[in-house]
Write a protein that holds these residues in place. Structure first.
Motif, PDB file in Angstrom:
ATOM      1  N   ALA A 295      38.108  35.611  30.815  1.00 55.50           N
ATOM      2  CA  ALA A 295      37.951  36.676  29.844  1.00 55.50           C
ATOM      3  C   ALA A 295      39.287  37.207  29.374  1.00 55.50           C
ATOM      4  O   ALA A 295      39.524  37.360  28.189  1.00 55.50           O
ATOM      5  CB  ALA A 295      37.144  37.809  30.451  1.00 55.50           C
ATOM      6  N   THR A 296      40.168  37.516  30.284  1.00 58.02           N
ATOM      7  CA  THR A 296      41.406  38.154  29.911  1.00 58.02           C
ATOM      8  C   THR A 296      42.267  37.289  29.031  1.00 58.02           C
ATOM      9  O   THR A 296      42.931  37.753  28.142  1.00 58.02           O
ATOM     10  CB  THR A 296      42.188  38.563  31.166  1.00 58.02           C
TER      11      THR A 296
ATOM     12  N   ILE B 204      38.700  35.745  36.547  1.00 62.09           N
ATOM     13  CA  ILE B 204      39.123  36.812  35.651  1.00 62.09           C
ATOM     14  C   ILE B 204      39.738  36.275  34.379  1.00 62.09           C
ATOM     15  O   ILE B 204      39.563  36.818  33.298  1.00 62.09           O
ATOM     16  CB  ILE B 204      40.157  37.711  36.357  1.00 62.09           C
TER      17      ILE B 204
ATOM     18  N   ARG C  90      42.608  43.360  25.855  1.00 59.47           N
ATOM     19  CA  ARG C  90      41.220  43.158  26.252  1.00 59.47           C
ATOM     20  C   ARG C  90      40.254  43.374  25.093  1.00 59.47           C
ATOM     21  O   ARG C  90      39.500  42.479  24.721  1.00 59.47           O
ATOM     22  CB  ARG C  90      40.872  44.126  27.388  1.00 59.47           C
TER      23      ARG C  90
ATOM     24  N   ASP D  23      38.093  40.751  22.880  1.00 60.51           N
ATOM     25  CA  ASP D  23      36.636  40.713  22.967  1.00 60.51           C
ATOM     26  C   ASP D  23      35.996  40.727  21.573  1.00 60.51           C
ATOM     27  O   ASP D  23      34.959  40.108  21.348  1.00 60.51           O
ATOM     28  CB  ASP D  23      36.111  41.913  23.766  1.00 60.51           C
TER      29      ASP D  23
ATOM     30  N   TYR E 184      37.012  45.927  34.185  1.00 58.72           N
ATOM     31  CA  TYR E 184      36.660  46.998  33.262  1.00 58.72           C
ATOM     32  C   TYR E 184      36.367  48.309  33.980  1.00 58.72           C
ATOM     33  O   TYR E 184      36.569  49.384  33.419  1.00 58.72           O
ATOM     34  CB  TYR E 184      35.481  46.583  32.384  1.00 58.72           C
TER      35      TYR E 184
ATOM     36  N   LEU F 218      34.968  40.426  35.669  1.00 53.94           N
ATOM     37  CA  LEU F 218      35.045  41.306  34.508  1.00 53.94           C
ATOM     38  C   LEU F 218      34.606  42.722  34.853  1.00 53.94           C
ATOM     39  O   LEU F 218      35.200  43.706  34.397  1.00 53.94           O
ATOM     40  CB  LEU F 218      34.166  40.759  33.386  1.00 53.94           C
TER      41      LEU F 218
END
Length: 268
Positions: A259-260, A256, A139, A143, A61, A57
């Motif tokens: 999260a993505t 990855i 993203r 989130d 980012y 992450l």
């Protein structure tokens, strides 16, 4: 004539946010039903897996926010540029320091999967900044939606107190996630794009999800290997084998997608 003028927005959804949501609908469903995502929702995540996730992450980012900063005045980026409310880099640094200590930067490896994604972000930031809209939407709104659920699951599963280790999921600059998401979509829908540019943004959103789903499946295949590598060496061997274990390096790369995809699953 009046009904024909109103039909595209009402029937087909001419808003960019709605078009992206429709274009990635199948990817969302597939992401929600991958074995790893189902396990995560059940709270079946280890500290080693989460630490690997944070490292990926951070690299993602770092690239995304560098390109957003660099293109802040671009007509397609400016309307959805909210660094005070959304920037994640500093929160990730806090989480990495919590788990790895003050010298955490020396303990991060950039494997192939993460490197390829960050390369893509830097490429479009340089040559096609309007495509950053697709990645930022996927993203950040992820989130603010599903990511909040996963944050609570992570905190409970790993026995973390307060925000320590899970600052990534905290948005102190956003007082109401729902209202902010409405604002964000409204600003994104105001972006002026040609039909060709709009199609490219939709393709980029789908491309991002599909890429992550493929990586997501690869991570599931590698989990058994990483677990075998850590068995008999304590519950958390990341600090000892981070740079030397091919299995862990591979898992870091594919991490990855937790999260993505995982945090971008639910847009409400």
């Amino acid at each position: 004539m009046e009904s024909m003028k109103s039909k595209p927005r009402e029937a087909t959804g001419s808003d960019l946010s709605e078009q992206i949501k429709a274009a990635t609908k199948d990817s969302h469903v597939r992401a929600e039903n991958t074995q790893l995502m189902l396990n995560y929702q059940k709270g079946q995540i280890t500290q080693t897996q989460y630490k690997l996730l944070l490292c990926s992450l951070y690299e993602i980012y770092r690239a995304l926010e560098a390109e957003l900063d660099r293109n802040a005045d671009h007509p397609a980026v400016q309307p959805i540029y909210f660094p005070q409310e959304l920037a994640r880099l500093e929160t990730l640094e806090l989480d990495l320091e919590h788990f790895f200590g003050p010298h955490w930067r020396k303990r991060i490896t950039v494997p192939a999967a993460t490197h390829r994604y960050t390369q893509r972000l830097r490429e479009i930031g340089k040559n096609s900044p309007d495509l950053l809209v697709a990645h930022a939407y996927t993203r950040y709104l992820g989130d603010l939606s599903g990511g909040q659920v996963l944050g609570k699951i992570t905190q409970k599963s790993l026995g973390l107190s307060g925000n320590k280790g899970v600052f990534f999921f905290s948005f102190p600059g956003v007082t109401s996630a729902n209202r902010f998401k409405q604002l964000y979509r409204s600003r994104m829908n105001s972006i002026e794009l040609t039909e060709q540019q709009r199609r490219e943004v939709l393709d980029e959103a789908t491309r991002a999800f599909e890429f992550n789903i493929e990586v997501f499946d690869d991570l599931q295949k590698m989990l058994s290997i990483t677990e075998e590598a850590s068995s008999g060496k304590g519950n958390d061997v990341t600090s000892k084998t981070f740079s030397s274990s091919p299995a862990l390096q591979f898992a870091l790369g594919v991490g990855i997608t937790l999260a993505t995809v995982g945090m971008g699953v639910i847009f409400k």
